[in-house]
Motif scaffolding. Structure first.
Motif, PDB file in Angstrom:
ATOM      1  N   ARG A  29       0.826  -1.200   0.000  1.00 24.37           N
ATOM      2  CA  ARG A  29       0.000   0.000   0.000  1.00 24.37           C
ATOM      3  C   ARG A  29       0.866   1.258   0.000  1.00 24.37           C
ATOM      4  O   ARG A  29       0.490   2.265  -0.562  1.00 24.37           O
ATOM      5  N   HIS A  30       1.983   1.168   0.705  1.00 26.74           N
ATOM      6  CA  HIS A  30       2.854   2.358   0.798  1.00 26.74           C
ATOM      7  C   HIS A  30       4.247   1.928   0.383  1.00 26.74           C
ATOM      8  O   HIS A  30       5.081   1.633   1.231  1.00 26.74           O
ATOM      9  N   SER A  31       4.465   1.875  -0.920  1.00 30.59           N
ATOM     10  CA  SER A  31       5.702   1.265  -1.410  1.00 30.59           C
ATOM     11  C   SER A  31       6.944   2.026  -0.945  1.00 30.59           C
ATOM     12  O   SER A  31       8.048   1.510  -1.001  1.00 30.59           O
ATOM     13  N   ASP A  32       6.737   3.287  -0.443  1.00 33.24           N
ATOM     14  CA  ASP A  32       7.903   4.024   0.061  1.00 33.24           C
ATOM     15  C   ASP A  32       8.388   3.457   1.390  1.00 33.24           C
ATOM     16  O   ASP A  32       9.530   3.698   1.795  1.00 33.24           O
ATOM     17  N   GLU A  33       7.515   2.743   2.068  1.00 33.29           N
ATOM     18  CA  GLU A  33       7.880   2.235   3.402  1.00 33.29           C
ATOM     19  C   GLU A  33       8.673   0.931   3.243  1.00 33.29           C
ATOM     20  O   GLU A  33       8.190  -0.155   3.558  1.00 33.29           O
ATOM     21  N   LYS A  34       9.907   1.055   2.769  1.00 38.40           N
ATOM     22  CA  LYS A  34      10.686  -0.139   2.408  1.00 38.40           C
ATOM     23  C   LYS A  34      11.079  -0.963   3.634  1.00 38.40           C
ATOM     24  O   LYS A  34      11.383  -2.150   3.525  1.00 38.40           O
ATOM     25  N   HIS A  35      11.115  -0.316   4.798  1.00 35.33           N
ATOM     26  CA  HIS A  35      11.458  -1.070   6.008  1.00 35.33           C
ATOM     27  C   HIS A  35      10.433  -2.179   6.253  1.00 35.33           C
ATOM     28  O   HIS A  35      10.763  -3.225   6.794  1.00 35.33           O
ATOM     29  N   ALA A  36       9.165  -1.951   5.792  1.00 34.41           N
ATOM     30  CA  ALA A  36       8.128  -2.964   5.998  1.00 34.41           C
ATOM     31  C   ALA A  36       8.505  -4.251   5.260  1.00 34.41           C
ATOM     32  O   ALA A  36       8.458  -5.352   5.831  1.00 34.41           O
ATOM     33  N   GLN A 193       2.844   1.613  10.118  1.00 28.27           N
ATOM     34  CA  GLN A 193       1.566   2.308   9.938  1.00 28.27           C
ATOM     35  C   GLN A 193       1.655   3.750  10.434  1.00 28.27           C
ATOM     36  O   GLN A 193       1.229   4.687   9.779  1.00 28.27           O
ATOM     37  N   GLU A 194       2.273   3.881  11.624  1.00 27.43           N
ATOM     38  CA  GLU A 194       2.313   5.209  12.224  1.00 27.43           C
ATOM     39  C   GLU A 194       3.222   6.153  11.446  1.00 27.43           C
ATOM     40  O   GLU A 194       2.969   7.334  11.342  1.00 27.43           O
ATOM     41  N   LYS A 195       4.259   5.550  10.891  1.00 29.94           N
ATOM     42  CA  LYS A 195       5.179   6.410  10.150  1.00 29.94           C
ATOM     43  C   LYS A 195       4.463   6.997   8.930  1.00 29.94           C
ATOM     44  O   LYS A 195       4.650   8.170   8.592  1.00 29.94           O
ATOM     45  N   VAL A 196       3.633   6.176   8.297  1.00 30.67           N
ATOM     46  CA  VAL A 196       2.863   6.668   7.147  1.00 30.67           C
ATOM     47  C   VAL A 196       1.949   7.809   7.608  1.00 30.67           C
ATOM     48  O   VAL A 196       1.923   8.893   7.034  1.00 30.67           O
ATOM     49  N   GLN A 197       1.242   7.523   8.722  1.00 32.90           N
ATOM     50  CA  GLN A 197       0.310   8.498   9.267  1.00 32.90           C
ATOM     51  C   GLN A 197       1.030   9.798   9.643  1.00 32.90           C
ATOM     52  O   GLN A 197       0.609  10.890   9.320  1.00 32.90           O
ATOM     53  N   LYS A 198       2.166   9.578  10.338  1.00 33.92           N
ATOM     54  CA  LYS A 198       2.936  10.722  10.840  1.00 33.92           C
ATOM     55  C   LYS A 198       3.421  11.583   9.690  1.00 33.92           C
ATOM     56  O   LYS A 198       3.390  12.801   9.748  1.00 33.92           O
ATOM     57  N   ARG A 199       3.886  10.887   8.639  1.00 30.99           N
ATOM     58  CA  ARG A 199       4.410  11.632   7.493  1.00 30.99           C
ATOM     59  C   ARG A 199       3.322  12.549   6.947  1.00 30.99           C
ATOM     60  O   ARG A 199       3.543  13.701   6.623  1.00 30.99           O
ATOM     61  N   TYR A 200       2.102  12.027   6.879  1.00 28.27           N
ATOM     62  CA  TYR A 200       0.970  12.775   6.346  1.00 28.27           C
ATOM     63  C   TYR A 200       0.631  13.952   7.257  1.00 28.27           C
ATOM     64  O   TYR A 200       0.545  15.098   6.826  1.00 28.27           O
ATOM     65  N   THR A 201       0.513  13.653   8.579  1.00 29.49           N
ATOM     66  CA  THR A 201       0.135  14.747   9.485  1.00 29.49           C
ATOM     67  C   THR A 201       1.268  15.756   9.629  1.00 29.49           C
ATOM     68  O   THR A 201       1.032  16.946   9.725  1.00 29.49           O
ATOM     69  N   ARG A 202       2.530  15.200   9.623  1.00 28.92           N
ATOM     70  CA  ARG A 202       3.651  16.139   9.721  1.00 28.92           C
ATOM     71  C   ARG A 202       3.658  17.072   8.517  1.00 28.92           C
ATOM     72  O   ARG A 202       3.891  18.266   8.634  1.00 28.92           O
ATOM     73  N   ALA A 203       3.368  16.492   7.353  1.00 23.99           N
ATOM     74  CA  ALA A 203       3.363  17.304   6.132  1.00 23.99           C
ATOM     75  C   ALA A 203       2.304  18.400   6.237  1.00 23.99           C
ATOM     76  O   ALA A 203       2.590  19.565   5.966  1.00 23.99           O
ATOM     77  N   ILE A 204       1.106  18.046   6.672  1.00 20.30           N
ATOM     78  CA  ILE A 204       0.087  19.102   6.722  1.00 20.30           C
ATOM     79  C   ILE A 204       0.323  20.046   7.895  1.00 20.30           C
ATOM     80  O   ILE A 204       0.004  21.225   7.823  1.00 20.30           O
ATOM     81  N   ASP A 205       0.934  19.502   8.965  1.00 17.48           N
ATOM     82  CA  ASP A 205       1.229  20.400  10.094  1.00 17.48           C
ATOM     83  C   ASP A 205       2.330  21.386   9.749  1.00 17.48           C
ATOM     84  O   ASP A 205       2.378  22.498  10.262  1.00 17.48           O
ATOM     85  N   SER A 206       3.254  20.928   8.888  1.00 12.84           N
ATOM     86  CA  SER A 206       4.364  21.828   8.562  1.00 12.84           C
ATOM     87  C   SER A 206       3.947  22.878   7.536  1.00 12.84           C
ATOM     88  O   SER A 206       4.709  23.787   7.240  1.00 12.84           O
ATOM     89  N   LEU A 207       2.737  22.740   7.012  1.00 12.86           N
ATOM     90  CA  LEU A 207       2.270  23.762   6.062  1.00 12.86           C
ATOM     91  C   LEU A 207       2.167  25.105   6.788  1.00 12.86           C
ATOM     92  O   LEU A 207       1.717  25.158   7.926  1.00 12.86           O
ATOM     93  N   SER A 208       2.588  26.141   6.091  1.00 15.77           N
ATOM     94  CA  SER A 208       2.453  27.450   6.745  1.00 15.77           C
ATOM     95  C   SER A 208       1.013  27.949   6.602  1.00 15.77           C
ATOM     96  O   SER A 208       0.662  29.013   7.083  1.00 15.77           O
TER      97      SER A 208
END
Ligand code: C2E
Ligand code: MG
Ligand code: MG
Length: 761
Positions: A29-36, A193-208
């Protein structure tokens, strides 16, 4: 219940496989998460290794497979962890592959045929691997400590196994082994799972910018911290599940629903709107809402980027102000006025009202700048703006049109009273100006000229009305100052003609289109010609012959008169020099305009014209009108003083038509008075004109002035003037203005006349 070890193993292998499948699924589902996938590979290899031990035949392929699964498993866990921590580099992968290949070979070589060695080595390697991974995860600055600790526990358990420290109660062993394994795998799944979630929320949280997703019911489904700050809320979490309208003061649920509908029906995305919102903390904030479509569980949601545009709006406001307002007075500028005037006119058109445009120009504003400096000039403009603002009605417009020009627009006037009301306002302004302006430290008084144009009589659009009011204002300036005048279509015709004349006149000197004619001024008693008046003529290549009464005022307005006047002075003096032999005592009189006299170069020009032609200064006379004298008193006095010092005489032209103030005559050291043609024309028939001329002559005598009567057209007039004691005569009765050649001929006819006979009419 008696459960066999095989059942435990199968159960454990099954659980392993399910958890590994979850890891593979997450990676898929999240091919970027290669550690999985790396962790899944590690765990799968470990599961396969276990199966090999317990299910496979006891021969060399088993050792090879066991060595290989051990190697792949350790490599997978190592690579997964390094990737998870972000420390895995491409070169590490290549090096790692080599090291692990070597490691597998060594394990196989050392343990082939020695199953107890291989078992212990495997347990030890796993133990050390998990200890190391657990340590890396627990010690690194992240919140995966639990995963790290479980892996440490798993590693210690494996090591204890290898060292035979675990009492072998098979059920307890399996349960413990299952728990740590399942625990560590669940934690790994959670980490992915959390890293995927975190990446998403971090991205929107870091939006100015604020980020909000709300659904068709106006309920906020997702929000970042920035949006919470913009809405005056402490935490983004508090927004989730609440209604948009709960956070934006002054915006109802209905308005939120309307926004959603506009957004849903938009033809293009993103759909952009700007509004001013009031956050929960009461702060007003101009924002831009950039809405995009977003679907959750098949339902359309509005994904909003909320941008704080306070700064942009302030800049826009600044630009708007700069574009529409004048920065010295704070009034509307030309552009701002044209927009507002267009609005006022369309309103007047719709309601059947009239509008009046008053064009106000401060008289001689340049003098204020010259005498007191530009700062004082600005101060005066500011005070003028204040004065005009004072009389302003709510709907009236006031603008600074440019330099010292102001415009007042009176909108919505009753059609039958518009002119009266405009005149009343204009007069009120002129009266108020009489109070003067305090330009620290002095009080100065200025006048203003006002031109008025009314809608609809004088124009249908703003540009025309302003132009016509401007023309009317210039008409005031031409004949004096400090008055109010309404636009008249004849003025417009004049202004148009002036424009054409001005264009054609600019090249007239170079094109040789100008020449002078000379009109004799004869001695009334003897008939001898002592003086000539030089008069300018222009035969334009494009306009034909244009009379001085048409082009001189235009040249005076545009300033071209300075150049023309210099040419006249030079030409008249050089002609006088050419007449040296035939008319050695002749005086030439030339007309001088105000702008010429006040030009700093003028005196020098006169000196040069005289010396270049070796002429005595007494042979030159300068004719000025009264309007020149009322101009800038001090400057005129200085200029005239210097001309008199030079020995040039001064004559006052058209006397009686202007202010006819006796004080000029004494103040300005005038030599000659020229009685205007209008009095001479009427003097034979009108007793009043006769009396006036007689009075002027008598007054001239008493002041010791030479007197010239202009426009003498009949013998009767000549006689009457002579009888009154007028010294000189000029007019068609004596001679029309003629060219230089004809003048010589005329002089010849007058040379022998000692006593004036009756003039031929
Ligand atoms: P002005 O200085 O009063 O000149 C006299 C004007 O009256 C001349 O008109 C002349 O032709 C006219 N005139 C003379 N005798 C009679 C007469 O018996 N009957 C009638 N009806 N008119 C007579 P002109 O040449 O058309 O000049 C008009 C005005 O133009 C002058 O009035 C003067 O103010 C101005 N002007 C002419 N040349 C110059 C110039 O070189 N410089 C400047 N600044 N103004 C000039
Ligand atoms: Mg004259
Ligand atoms: Mg005259």
């Amino acid at each position: 219940m008696n459960v066999s070890p095989q059942t435990f193993i199968l159960f454990s292998l099954g659980a392993d496989l399910i958890l590994c499948a979850v890891l593979v699924f997450l990676w898929w589902r999240h091919s970027d998460e290669k550690h999985a996938i790396a962790w899944a590979a590690g765990q799968l290899a470990m599961t396969a290794g276990t199966a090999v031990w317990y299910l496979g035949p006891q021969d060399w392929p088993r050792y090879a497979l066991a060595s290989a699964t051990l190697t792949v498993s350790v490599a997978g866990y190592w690579a997964g962890t390094e990737f998870f921590l972000g420390t895995l580099k491409r070169r590490h992968v290549r090096l790692g592959a080599l090291v692990f290949l070597l490691f597998g070979c060594i394990v196989y070589a050392a343990c082939a045929g020695r199953s107890s060695w291989l078992l212990e080595i495997t347990a030890s390697v796993y133990g050390l691997t998990f200890l190391w991974i657990g340590y890396r995860l627990a010690s690194n600055r992240n919140h995966y400590r639990l995963l790290g600790l479980i892996l440490v526990a798993r590693g210690m358990f494996n090591l204890a196994n290898a060292l035979d420290l675990v009492p072998l109660v098979i059920e307890a062993w399996f349960i413990w082994s299952f728990l740590v394994k399942a625990g560590s795998l669940l934690c790994l799944i959670h980490a992915v799972q959390e890293k995927v979630q975190k990446r998403y929320t971090r991205a929107i949280d870091s939006l100015s910018k604020g980020f909000i997703v709300y659904d068709g019911d106006g309920i906020i489904r997702s929000a970042n911290e920035r949006s919470a700050a913009l809405l005056g809320c402490a935490k983004a979490k508090q927004l989730i599940g609440t209604h948009m309208a709960d956070w934006v003061t002054g915006i109802s649920r209905g308005q939120v629903a309307a926004h959603f509908q506009r957004f849903a029906a938009a033809a293009h995305y993103p759909h952009v709107e700007t509004m001013v919102i009031t956050g929960a903390d009461g702060r007003q904030l101009p924002v831009e809402l950039i809405a995009s479509r977003h679907y959750e569980r098949g339902r359309l949601h509005c994904m909003l980027l909320v941008m704080d545009i306070t700064e942009r709006k302030a800049n826009d406001d600044r630009l708007y102000r700069a574009a529409h307002y004048d920065n010295v007075t704070g009034l509307l500028n030309r552009h701002g006025l044209s927009l507002r005037l267009a609005g006022a006119l369309s309103a007047a058109r719709a309601s059947g009202h009239a509008c009046a445009v008053l064009f106000i120009d401060i008289d001689k504003f340049k003098r204020v700048n010259d005498c007191f400096g530009h700062a004082a000039g600005d101060q005066l403009l500011g005070q003028m703006a204040q004065l005009l603002r004072g009389g302003l009605g709510e709907a009236d417009l006031l603008a600074r049109f440019g330099g010292d020009e102001f415009i007042v627009v009176l909108p919505a006037l009753p059609r039958n009273a518009a002119a009266d009301m405009a005149a009343a306002r204009g007069q009120q302004i002129l009266r108020a100006l009489g109070d003067g302006f305090q330009l620290s430290p002095q009080l100065i008084t200025v006048s203003a000229s006002i031109g008025v144009a009314c809608f609809p009589a004088d124009g249908d659009d703003g540009d025309t009305l302003v132009r016509h009011a401007d023309i009317a204002m210039h008409d005031v300036k031409k004949t004096g100052r400090g008055e109010l005048r309404f636009f008249d279509p004849a003025m417009s015709a004049y202004a148009r003609e002036a424009l054409v004349i001005d264009g054609a006149l600019r090249g007239a000197i170079q094109a040789g289109e100008l020449h002078l004619v000379y009109q004799p001024i004869t001695h009334a008693a003897s008939g001898r010609m002592g003086k000539v008046e030089a008069l300018l003529r222009w035969r334009s290549g494009t306009l034909g012959v244009v009379g001085p009464d048409r082009f001189i005022p235009v040249a005076e307005d545009s300033g071209l008169i300075i150049e023309l006047g210099a040419w006249v002075l030079a030409e008249a003096c050089s002609q006088l020099a050419r007449w040296r032999d035939s008319l050695p005592e002749l005086v030439v009189s030339i007309n001088v305009s105000a702008r010429q006299l006040l030009d700093p170069a003028f005196i020098g020009l006169v000196e040069r014209a005289l010396s270049a032609n070796a002429l005595a200064p007494r042979r030159l006379e300068l004719e000025l009108t009264e309007r020149v004298l009322i101009g800038d008193g001090a400057q005129v006095r200085v200029a005239l003083g210097r001309l008199r010092e030079l020995g040039v005489s001064i004559s006052l032209d058209d006397f009686g038509t202007g202010y006819s103030s006796l004080s000029y005559l004494t103040q300005f050291q005038i030599n000659t008075l020229k009685i205007d043609r209008s009095f001479v024309t009427g003097m034979v028939d009108s007793a009043r004109s006769h009396a006036l001329v007689a009075t002027i002559v008598a007054m001239g005598h008493s002041l010791g002035l030479e007197l010239v009567a202009e426009g003498v057209e009949t013998a009767d007039q000549a006689r009457a003037l002579e009888a009154m004691g007028c010294h000189h005569l000029q007019g068609y009765h004596i001679s029309r203005p003629v060219d230089a050649q004809a003048l010589l001929a005329f002089a010849g006819t007058r040379r022998g006349q000692a006593v004036m006979p009756s003039y031929p009419s």
